[in-house]
Design a protein around this motif. Structure first.
Motif, short mmCIF file in Angstrom:
data_model
loop_
_atom_site.label_atom_id
_atom_site.label_comp_id
_atom_site.label_asym_id
_atom_site.label_seq_id
_atom_site.Cartn_x
_atom_site.Cartn_y
_atom_site.Cartn_z
N LEU A 15 39.26 -39.74 -15.05
CA LEU A 15 39.22 -41.04 -14.40
C LEU A 15 40.49 -41.27 -13.59
N TYR A 16 40.34 -41.86 -12.41
CA TYR A 16 41.49 -42.38 -11.67
C TYR A 16 41.61 -43.88 -11.92
N ASP A 17 40.53 -44.61 -11.69
CA ASP A 17 40.48 -46.06 -11.89
C ASP A 17 39.54 -46.37 -13.05
N LEU A 18 39.67 -47.60 -13.58
CA LEU A 18 38.87 -47.99 -14.73
C LEU A 18 37.93 -49.14 -14.37
N PRO A 19 36.65 -48.99 -14.71
CA PRO A 19 35.71 -50.08 -14.47
C PRO A 19 35.93 -51.22 -15.46
N ALA A 20 35.50 -52.41 -15.09
CA ALA A 20 35.59 -53.55 -16.00
C ALA A 20 34.54 -53.43 -17.10
N SER A 21 34.82 -54.10 -18.19
CA SER A 21 33.84 -54.19 -19.28
C SER A 21 33.81 -55.62 -19.79
N TYR A 22 33.71 -56.57 -18.86
CA TYR A 22 33.74 -57.99 -19.18
C TYR A 22 32.49 -58.47 -19.90
N HIS A 23 31.41 -57.69 -19.84
CA HIS A 23 30.13 -58.11 -20.39
C HIS A 23 29.81 -57.32 -21.66
N LEU A 65 49.79 -53.40 -14.91
CA LEU A 65 48.87 -52.38 -14.42
C LEU A 65 48.95 -51.13 -15.29
N ILE A 66 47.79 -50.59 -15.62
CA ILE A 66 47.71 -49.37 -16.40
C ILE A 66 47.92 -48.17 -15.47
N ARG A 67 48.33 -47.06 -16.03
CA ARG A 67 48.56 -45.88 -15.20
C ARG A 67 47.24 -45.36 -14.64
N ASP A 68 47.31 -44.71 -13.48
CA ASP A 68 46.14 -44.06 -12.90
C ASP A 68 46.03 -42.64 -13.45
N LYS A 69 44.85 -42.09 -13.35
CA LYS A 69 44.55 -40.69 -13.65
C LYS A 69 44.57 -40.39 -15.15
N PHE A 70 43.37 -40.22 -15.69
CA PHE A 70 43.16 -39.90 -17.09
C PHE A 70 42.27 -38.67 -17.20
N SER A 71 42.66 -37.72 -18.00
CA SER A 71 41.75 -36.64 -18.34
C SER A 71 40.75 -37.19 -19.35
N SER A 72 39.47 -36.93 -19.11
CA SER A 72 38.44 -37.46 -20.00
C SER A 72 37.26 -36.49 -20.05
N PRO A 73 37.46 -35.31 -20.65
CA PRO A 73 36.41 -34.28 -20.65
C PRO A 73 35.12 -34.77 -21.30
N ASN A 74 34.01 -34.39 -20.70
CA ASN A 74 32.68 -34.67 -21.24
C ASN A 74 32.41 -36.17 -21.42
N ASN A 75 33.00 -36.96 -20.54
CA ASN A 75 32.78 -38.41 -20.59
C ASN A 75 31.48 -38.73 -19.86
N SER A 76 30.49 -39.20 -20.59
CA SER A 76 29.17 -39.47 -19.99
C SER A 76 29.23 -40.60 -18.97
N ASP A 77 30.19 -41.54 -19.14
CA ASP A 77 30.33 -42.61 -18.16
C ASP A 77 30.80 -42.07 -16.82
N VAL A 78 31.75 -41.15 -16.86
CA VAL A 78 32.23 -40.53 -15.62
C VAL A 78 31.10 -39.77 -14.95
N GLN A 79 30.33 -39.03 -15.72
CA GLN A 79 29.22 -38.27 -15.15
C GLN A 79 28.19 -39.19 -14.51
N TRP A 80 27.94 -40.34 -15.14
CA TRP A 80 27.00 -41.32 -14.58
C TRP A 80 27.49 -41.81 -13.23
N LEU A 81 28.78 -42.12 -13.12
CA LEU A 81 29.34 -42.60 -11.86
C LEU A 81 29.39 -41.49 -10.81
N GLN A 82 29.74 -40.28 -11.22
CA GLN A 82 29.77 -39.16 -10.28
C GLN A 82 28.41 -38.96 -9.63
#
Length: 265
Positions: A200-208, A240-257
């Motif tokens: 991940l570079y940026d993080l989506p909101a999870s307000y809901h 502000l949180i840091r950018d760029k996170f390693s997140s192997p096998n993250n299904s959320d990232v795959q969904w967005l990709q």
């Protein structure tokens, strides 16, 4: 009475969450419609997801300017006159500043003792327009090719043949500690067949309740529930949180990709 209140409060809380989710999707639909109307009026040419310091002459064609943080001296944070009402989309927004943010986003900046809500929670998919048409070296890009390389940056509506407007996300609600420029960057590395490389570079909101709002290039909106806790690390309140996170096998990232872009052919 106390027992009755205890029984009613959870239901009221759920009702409020549902109402906020519906309003969030409505805001997304209205802002994405403004984007589509602008595109139709400008011969199919898409606005940039973000300005680029190397190409300031193209900044007027970014969907929104400004760099959000929590500095009260930065009027981009809290004054819609600075960036929102100067956006190319503003003439199509029905004079509504409310559609630029999720109703569940409570982030604010205190200016001279007065609390001001931040002007937006939404950012645009980087691969729709890019940094003034370039990729900023993200996801292994070379930043020399207008339109992106190796990952495509969509510059015209007619470019969106794969995965198509209904499957290309346009706007995303971002976390208050991750939103800054006008773009949301999804790291494309690892897609489609190397999920061990995702991040991940940026993080989506999870307000809901572990879910966030987003809209698509065809104008429809969704509330997407995130499944991986790494997509929702602890909030950095007032910063502000840091950018760029390693997140192997993250299904959320795959969904967005899958809904972001494709390799150039």
């Amino acid at each position: 009475m106390a027992l009755l209140a205890a029984l009613l409060l959870p239901a009221l809380g759920k009702g409020k969450l549902k109402a906020q989710g519906l309003q969030c999707m409505s805001n997304h639909r209205q802002l994405s419609l403004a984007w589509k109307m602008y595109t139709d009026d400008n011969r199919d040419v898409l606005l940039y997801a973000s300005h680029d310091l190397l190409h300031p002459e193209r900044s007027p064609y970014a969907w929104v300017l400004g760099d959000l943080d929590f500095n009260p001296n930065n009027r981009s944070n809290w004054d819609p006159e600075v960036d929102i009402k100067r956006s190319p989309l503003w003439p199509y927004c029905g004079s509504s500043v409310e559609i630029w943010r999720c109703p569940a986003d409570r982030s604010a900046v205190v200016v001279e003792g007065e609390r001001h809500p931040r002007v937006r929670s939404m950012s645009m998919n980087l691969w729709v327009g890019g940094f003034a048409g370039y990729d900023g070296y993200y996801s292994g890009g070379d930043n020399r090719t207008y339109g992106g390389n190796p990952w495509r940056i969509y510059l015209r509506m007619s470019d969106m043949v794969d995965p198509g407007p209904a499957l290309t996300f346009l706007l995303m609600d971002m976390r208050e500690d991750s939103i800054d420029w006008g773009n949301f960057v999804i790291d494309m590395r690892g897609w489609p067949d190397a999920p061990g490389q995702t991040g991940l570079y940026d993080l989506p909101a999870s307000y809901h309740h572990r879910a966030g709002g987003l809209s698509f290039a065809d104008g429809h909106a969704e509330i997407k529930r995130w499944r991986d806790n790494r997509t929702m690390p602890p909030l950095v309140t007032g910063g502000l949180i840091r950018d760029k996170f390693s997140s192997p096998n993250n299904s959320d990232v795959q969904w967005l990709q899958q809904r972001a872009t494709r390799l150039r052919k």
